[in-house]
Write a protein that holds these residues in place. Sequence first.
Motif, PDB file in Angstrom:
ATOM      1  N   LEU A 157       0.834  -1.093   0.223  1.00 30.36           N
ATOM      2  CA  LEU A 157       0.135   0.026   0.015  1.00 30.36           C
ATOM      3  C   LEU A 157       0.970   1.130   0.037  1.00 30.36           C
ATOM      4  N   SER A 158       0.845   1.970  -0.995  1.00 33.37           N
ATOM      5  CA  SER A 158       1.966   3.034  -1.283  1.00 33.37           C
ATOM      6  C   SER A 158       1.629   4.417  -1.210  1.00 33.37           C
ATOM      7  N   PHE A 181       5.793  10.422   3.158  1.00 29.65           N
ATOM      8  CA  PHE A 181       5.926  10.665   4.547  1.00 29.65           C
ATOM      9  C   PHE A 181       6.254   9.416   5.302  1.00 29.65           C
ATOM     10  N   ALA A 182       6.054   8.886   6.181  1.00 31.37           N
ATOM     11  CA  ALA A 182       6.409   7.706   7.078  1.00 31.37           C
ATOM     12  C   ALA A 182       6.601   6.480   6.115  1.00 31.37           C
ATOM     13  N   GLY A 212       7.765   5.739   3.407  1.00 32.46           N
ATOM     14  CA  GLY A 212       7.720   6.007   2.024  1.00 32.46           C
ATOM     15  C   GLY A 212       6.162   6.248   1.617  1.00 32.46           C
ATOM     16  N   TRP A 213       5.343   6.354   2.575  1.00 33.82           N
ATOM     17  CA  TRP A 213       3.882   6.534   2.017  1.00 33.82           C
ATOM     18  C   TRP A 213       3.607   7.982   1.475  1.00 33.82           C
ATOM     19  N   HIS A 214       3.242   7.793   0.170  1.00 36.82           N
ATOM     20  CA  HIS A 214       2.918   9.287  -0.634  1.00 36.82           C
ATOM     21  C   HIS A 214       1.626   9.607  -0.448  1.00 36.82           C
ATOM     22  N   VAL A 215       1.435  11.064  -0.703  1.00 35.29           N
ATOM     23  CA  VAL A 215       0.235  11.631  -0.683  1.00 35.29           C
ATOM     24  C   VAL A 215       0.219  12.372  -1.928  1.00 35.29           C
ATOM     25  N   GLU A 216      -0.728  12.195  -2.845  1.00 35.23           N
ATOM     26  CA  GLU A 216      -0.641  12.776  -4.128  1.00 35.23           C
ATOM     27  C   GLU A 216      -1.968  13.526  -4.371  1.00 35.23           C
ATOM     28  N   ILE A 217      -2.180  14.768  -5.163  1.00 34.59           N
ATOM     29  CA  ILE A 217      -3.302  15.173  -5.535  1.00 34.59           C
ATOM     30  C   ILE A 217      -3.559  14.989  -6.968  1.00 34.59           C
ATOM     31  N   GLN A 218      -4.753  14.631  -7.080  1.00 33.57           N
ATOM     32  CA  GLN A 218      -5.317  14.075  -8.636  1.00 33.57           C
ATOM     33  C   GLN A 218      -6.624  15.066  -8.964  1.00 33.57           C
ATOM     34  N   ARG A 219      -6.300  15.873 -10.143  1.00 30.37           N
ATOM     35  CA  ARG A 219      -7.496  16.524 -10.718  1.00 30.37           C
ATOM     36  C   ARG A 219      -8.176  15.558 -11.508  1.00 30.37           C
ATOM     37  N   THR A 220      -9.505  15.206 -11.058  1.00 24.80           N
ATOM     38  CA  THR A 220     -10.360  14.331 -11.674  1.00 24.80           C
ATOM     39  C   THR A 220     -11.289  14.714 -12.857  1.00 24.80           C
ATOM     40  N   GLY A 221     -12.074  14.043 -13.523  1.00 26.73           N
ATOM     41  CA  GLY A 221     -13.076  14.657 -14.482  1.00 26.73           C
ATOM     42  C   GLY A 221     -14.385  15.013 -13.894  1.00 26.73           C
ATOM     43  N   ASP A 222     -14.977  15.868 -14.581  1.00 24.32           N
ATOM     44  CA  ASP A 222     -16.461  16.297 -14.083  1.00 24.32           C
ATOM     45  C   ASP A 222     -17.040  14.952 -13.587  1.00 24.32           C
ATOM     46  N   GLY A 223     -17.931  14.968 -12.479  1.00 23.47           N
ATOM     47  CA  GLY A 223     -19.006  13.934 -12.176  1.00 23.47           C
ATOM     48  C   GLY A 223     -18.251  12.942 -11.292  1.00 23.47           C
TER      49      GLY A 223
END
Length: 129
Positions: free
Chosen positions: A7-8, A49-50, A52-63
């Motif tokens: 889980l990454s 983060f701790a 090697g846990w990554h936090v990413e932000i993803q712009r998704t599509g409408d809906g």
Amino acid sequence: MPHRSRLSILLLDLPPEHHAAGSTFWAGATGRPAAPDADDENWASLGSFADGWHVEIQRTGDGTPPRWHVDIETDDVEAEVTRLEALGATRHRFMAGRFWQMLDPAGLVFCVVGVQTGEEFDRHAVSWP
């Protein structure tokens, strides 16, 4: 055949109307800048983060509703998907011919992707028979 997975990545899925405010909020909440991806305007990273846990932000599509989802990275996508199906997950969509969007038994979205974190994968992955 044995494979490894972990889980990454925690992804913040934000539709266009929430993307800017959500990115600003989570950058402030974590104390990390939301570093834009130079190759894809729909992605930014809050970093590792701790363990090697990554936090990413993803712009998704409408809906697509604002939501969180996790990525499980693996060195064998098909083997990991099969393992997770045996635990009760279901395949939802094959995305871009590269990875699976899946649903856990409660219907929560998660993805099974190839290795994304390199050295961190090697350090933290679990081996499966």
